[in-house]
Design a protein around this motif. Structure first.
Motif, PDB file in Angstrom:
ATOM      1  N   VAL A 244      30.562  52.562  24.185  1.00  0.00           N
ATOM      2  CA  VAL A 244      31.657  53.299  24.805  1.00  0.00           C
ATOM      3  C   VAL A 244      31.140  54.681  25.180  1.00  0.00           C
ATOM      4  CG1 VAL A 244      33.963  54.269  24.520  1.00  0.00           C
ATOM      5  CG2 VAL A 244      33.403  52.071  23.445  1.00  0.00           C
ATOM      6  N   THR A 245      31.284  55.065  26.446  1.00  0.00           N
ATOM      7  CA  THR A 245      30.896  56.407  26.879  1.00  0.00           C
ATOM      8  C   THR A 245      32.051  57.353  26.584  1.00  0.00           C
ATOM      9  OG1 THR A 245      29.541  55.468  28.651  1.00  0.00           O
ATOM     10  CG2 THR A 245      30.058  57.805  28.800  1.00  0.00           C
ATOM     11  N   GLU A 246      31.899  58.144  25.535  1.00  0.00           N
ATOM     12  CA  GLU A 246      32.973  59.034  25.080  1.00  0.00           C
ATOM     13  C   GLU A 246      32.986  60.325  25.903  1.00  0.00           C
ATOM     14  OE1 GLU A 246      35.169  58.544  22.715  1.00  0.00           O
ATOM     15  OE2 GLU A 246      34.441  56.870  21.524  1.00  0.00           O
ATOM     16  N   LYS A 247      34.178  60.775  26.251  1.00  0.00           N
ATOM     17  CA  LYS A 247      34.307  62.048  26.962  1.00  0.00           C
ATOM     18  C   LYS A 247      33.802  63.207  26.113  1.00  0.00           C
ATOM     19  CE  LYS A 247      38.385  60.624  29.626  1.00  0.00           C
ATOM     20  NZ  LYS A 247      39.810  60.907  29.897  1.00  0.00           N
ATOM     21  N   SER A 248      33.988  63.107  24.803  1.00  0.00           N
ATOM     22  CA  SER A 248      33.584  64.191  23.903  1.00  0.00           C
ATOM     23  C   SER A 248      32.073  64.253  23.719  1.00  0.00           C
ATOM     24  CB  SER A 248      34.240  64.014  22.536  1.00  0.00           C
ATOM     25  OG  SER A 248      33.743  62.840  21.905  1.00  0.00           O
ATOM     26  N   GLU A 249      31.365  63.143  24.011  1.00  0.00           N
ATOM     27  CA  GLU A 249      29.912  63.030  23.826  1.00  0.00           C
ATOM     28  C   GLU A 249      29.500  63.129  22.363  1.00  0.00           C
ATOM     29  OE1 GLU A 249      27.702  65.543  26.561  1.00  0.00           O
ATOM     30  OE2 GLU A 249      29.388  65.553  27.953  1.00  0.00           O
ATOM     31  N   TYR A 250      30.428  62.857  21.445  1.00  0.00           N
ATOM     32  CA  TYR A 250      30.119  62.980  20.025  1.00  0.00           C
ATOM     33  C   TYR A 250      29.658  61.666  19.393  1.00  0.00           C
ATOM     34  CZ  TYR A 250      32.200  67.664  19.462  1.00  0.00           C
ATOM     35  OH  TYR A 250      32.468  69.002  19.517  1.00  0.00           O
ATOM     36  N   TYR A 251      30.248  60.547  19.807  1.00  0.00           N
ATOM     37  CA  TYR A 251      30.082  59.291  19.068  1.00  0.00           C
ATOM     38  C   TYR A 251      29.293  58.306  19.915  1.00  0.00           C
ATOM     39  CZ  TYR A 251      34.076  61.826  17.192  1.00  0.00           C
ATOM     40  OH  TYR A 251      34.891  62.812  16.717  1.00  0.00           O
ATOM     41  N   MET A 252      28.053  58.030  19.512  1.00  0.00           N
ATOM     42  CA  MET A 252      27.154  57.200  20.315  1.00  0.00           C
ATOM     43  C   MET A 252      26.698  55.953  19.571  1.00  0.00           C
ATOM     44  SD  MET A 252      24.994  60.234  22.215  1.00  0.00           S
ATOM     45  CE  MET A 252      25.886  61.518  23.099  1.00  0.00           C
ATOM     46  N   ILE A 253      25.977  56.123  18.495  1.00  0.00           N
ATOM     47  CA  ILE A 253      25.504  54.963  17.733  1.00  0.00           C
ATOM     48  C   ILE A 253      26.569  54.622  16.701  1.00  0.00           C
ATOM     49  CG2 ILE A 253      23.649  53.992  16.341  1.00  0.00           C
ATOM     50  CD1 ILE A 253      22.872  54.810  19.216  1.00  0.00           C
ATOM     51  N   THR A 254      27.301  53.540  16.949  1.00  0.00           N
ATOM     52  CA  THR A 254      28.435  53.167  16.108  1.00  0.00           C
ATOM     53  C   THR A 254      28.202  51.800  15.471  1.00  0.00           C
ATOM     54  OG1 THR A 254      29.662  51.985  17.837  1.00  0.00           O
ATOM     55  CG2 THR A 254      29.926  54.396  17.744  1.00  0.00           C
ATOM     56  N   LYS A 255      29.067  51.459  14.561  1.00  0.00           N
ATOM     57  CA  LYS A 255      28.952  50.163  13.857  1.00  0.00           C
ATOM     58  C   LYS A 255      29.172  48.986  14.790  1.00  0.00           C
ATOM     59  CE  LYS A 255      33.843  49.888  12.449  1.00  0.00           C
ATOM     60  NZ  LYS A 255      34.160  48.624  13.117  1.00  0.00           N
ATOM     61  N   ASP A 256      29.819  49.222  15.934  1.00  0.00           N
ATOM     62  CA  ASP A 256      30.173  48.136  16.841  1.00  0.00           C
ATOM     63  C   ASP A 256      29.097  47.816  17.878  1.00  0.00           C
ATOM     64  OD1 ASP A 256      32.741  47.810  15.677  1.00  0.00           O
ATOM     65  OD2 ASP A 256      33.454  49.569  16.764  1.00  0.00           O
ATOM     66  N   LEU A 257      28.060  48.636  17.954  1.00  0.00           N
ATOM     67  CA  LEU A 257      26.983  48.373  18.907  1.00  0.00           C
ATOM     68  C   LEU A 257      26.188  47.143  18.500  1.00  0.00           C
ATOM     69  CD1 LEU A 257      25.249  51.741  19.887  1.00  0.00           C
ATOM     70  CD2 LEU A 257      26.383  50.126  21.401  1.00  0.00           C
ATOM     71  N   GLU A 258      25.834  46.315  19.494  1.00  0.00           N
ATOM     72  CA  GLU A 258      24.950  45.184  19.212  1.00  0.00           C
ATOM     73  C   GLU A 258      24.208  44.799  20.472  1.00  0.00           C
ATOM     74  OE1 GLU A 258      26.817  41.446  18.272  1.00  0.00           O
ATOM     75  OE2 GLU A 258      28.678  42.055  19.230  1.00  0.00           O
ATOM     76  N   VAL A 259      23.085  44.112  20.281  1.00  0.00           N
ATOM     77  CA  VAL A 259      22.287  43.575  21.367  1.00  0.00           C
ATOM     78  C   VAL A 259      22.221  42.063  21.190  1.00  0.00           C
ATOM     79  CG1 VAL A 259      20.035  43.547  22.494  1.00  0.00           C
ATOM     80  CG2 VAL A 259      20.913  45.667  21.514  1.00  0.00           C
ATOM     81  N   LEU A 260      22.734  41.343  22.167  1.00  0.00           N
ATOM     82  CA  LEU A 260      22.791  39.893  22.073  1.00  0.00           C
ATOM     83  C   LEU A 260      21.446  39.262  22.453  1.00  0.00           C
ATOM     84  CD1 LEU A 260      26.285  39.220  23.698  1.00  0.00           C
ATOM     85  CD2 LEU A 260      25.720  39.608  21.279  1.00  0.00           C
TER      86      LEU A 260
END
Length: 471
Positions: free
Chosen positions: A455-471
């Motif tokens: 998710v590209t956050e407007k705040s630019e604070y949250y990048m590497i999150t628990k929901d990221l994955e590479v299939l």
């Protein structure tokens, strides 16, 4: 997963790092988090809060949260971390205005020096990240946080190696490992993605966006809370002239910056806040103004095609930096336009803008990029940029009326009143041309089509999150 970011850092100390990498890399978390769609703040490591009186807040700490070293998060650990952040970071100390912190079982009692309704919003700040300050690890190398990933190794200025925090409190992170690489060259970042080396690249080369999409890569574009601005050093003789500031502002071709430099991935800025914000003023239409008469009143005159004062040609120093590659191009455009009215601008490249602008005062102008509502409220930017105690007051603003307006805002609780006051302050800044606001750039992120959860956050604070994955 391999993530390539456009800024580098020499330290992972979350209480001091101005690049906010520990939070962005999913190593640390804060008591509160920003929902940048609604501009609202909600508990994160906190589970709830209440305002006891106008200067006292009680914050209840979330249970069953563990640090990366297995220690449980409790109120005492949070207090130790906040105490350290205030001690280590002068700007944060000024922003939080905390008089005392008392830990009581599962909650904190925080007393502020003055009535301060925006305390909870400010506890979104990445420099308030909660870490175990008693851990054996060197905080600047391997901070022990509560995030979904922990640091296994750190090469300053190069990369961080991250591993999944198996006991993460908010559900199992989907990636085993993450490489978080720093690369300030947009061409190199883009090549890393096209070659298959990287999975996600933050701010790829703008000129290559169409090519990336033709290659089958995804480019996510988001409006952000950011503004590119021209900071004016009011401690310098020429910048003390309102006429000169108006002249400089009038020279800026914002449409050319949007179309010619940012390839349309931006919108012209009138003030610091996006027009969609509830506290952004409806600025009056530009009125025809004879700046030449105002300049003459301030002692300026044209001599042989040069703008002079007291017989000396006007020569200004403009700072810029490469980490945002559009800023040097904007600086060159301003330099060229200023030459047409007889002003010579010398451009100086710097590496760390915040450090240089704060410590060296031999410059007149600086291209700078700033988040203006990263905690969901205009008060952060106004305090940081225009209050005498502000951590980002590189202009050296000391305007008694402006300071009083900001101080009143800081004591106002009602949201509608705050929005109206913020509008008034922004208009005051506009009338006096305390900095020029250039464009609101979009944030562009390029990624492979097998990446999920980004998710590209407007705040630019949250990048590497628990929901990221590479299939």
């Amino acid at each position: 997963m391999h993530f390539v970011y456009n800024f580098s850092t020499q330290s992972l100390d979350p209480h001091r790092d101005s690049s906010y990498v520990p939070l962005r890399a999913g190593v640390t978390e804060t008591l509160f988090k920003l929902n940048d769609k609604t501009l609202s703040v909600y508990p994160w490591l906190a589970r709830s809060f209440e305002q006891v009186n106008e200067t006292t807040w009680r914050i209840y700490i979330r249970e069953n949260v563990s640090f990366h070293n297995g220690k449980l998060l409790d109120a005492q650990a949070v207090k130790r971390s906040l105490d350290r952040s205030i001690e280590e970071n002068v700007g944060l100390r000024s922003a939080l205005r905390i008089k005392s912190i008392t830990s009581e079982a599962s909650s904190l009692l925080i007393e502020t020096t003055t009535p301060y309704p925006e305390l909870v919003n400010e506890l979104v700040h990445p420099n308030t990240s909660i870490i175990d300050v008693t851990a054996d690890n060197a905080i600047d190398q391997k901070p022990v946080g509560t995030g979904p990933y922990h640091v296994t190794s750190f090469q300053p200025g190069s990369n961080i190696q991250l591993e999944r925090h198996d006991a993460y409190w908010d559900g199992q992170p989907k990636l085993d490992t993450v490489t978080f690489t720093f690369n300030e060259d947009p061409g190199s970042r883009t090549m890393a993605l096209r070659s298959g080396e990287a999975d996600i690249v933050y701010r790829p080369e703008i000129e290559m966006i169409d090519t990336l999409e033709q290659d089958g890569l995804i480019v996510d574009k988001a409006e952000t809370f950011r503004v590119h601005q021209l900071t004016m050093n009011l401690e310098r003789e020429h910048m003390q002239s309102l006429a000169m500031r108006r002249l400089i502002d009038s020279l800026i071709n914002r449409e050319q910056i949007v179309d010619g430099i940012l390839n349309g991935y931006a919108s012209p800025a009138v003030g610091p806040f996006l027009p969609s914000f509830p506290f952004a003023p409806a600025y009056p239409s530009d009125e025809a103004e004879d700046i030449a008469d105002l300049l003459e009143q301030d002692g300026y005159e044209q001599v042989d095609g040069l703008l002079t004062k007291d017989g000396n040609p006007v020569q200004l120093k403009l700072l810029t930096y490469n980490a945002r590659p559009d800023l040097p191009l904007i600086a060159q455009l301003i330099q060229s336009d200023a030459k047409q009215v007889g002003i010579t601008i010398d451009i100086q490249m710097i590496d760390t803008p915040e450090e240089y602008m704060a410590s060296e005062r031999d410059w007149d102008l600086a291209t700078y990029s700033n988040l203006t509502a990263p905690r969901g409220d205009g008060g952060y930017y106004l305090n940081a940029t225009f209050h005498p105690d502000g951590a980002l007051n590189f202009s050296g603003v000391e305007d008694t009326a402006l300071t009083q307006m900001i101080d009143r805002l800081n004591q106002t609780v009602d949201r509608d009143q705050r929005d109206q006051m913020t509008e008034g302050i922004a208009q005051y800044v506009d009338e006096r041309v305390i900095n020029s606001f250039l464009v609101h750039p979009s944030t562009n992120v390029a990624l492979k089509d097998n990446v999920r959860g980004w998710v590209t956050e407007k705040s630019e604070y949250y990048m590497i999150t628990k929901d990221l994955e590479v299939l």
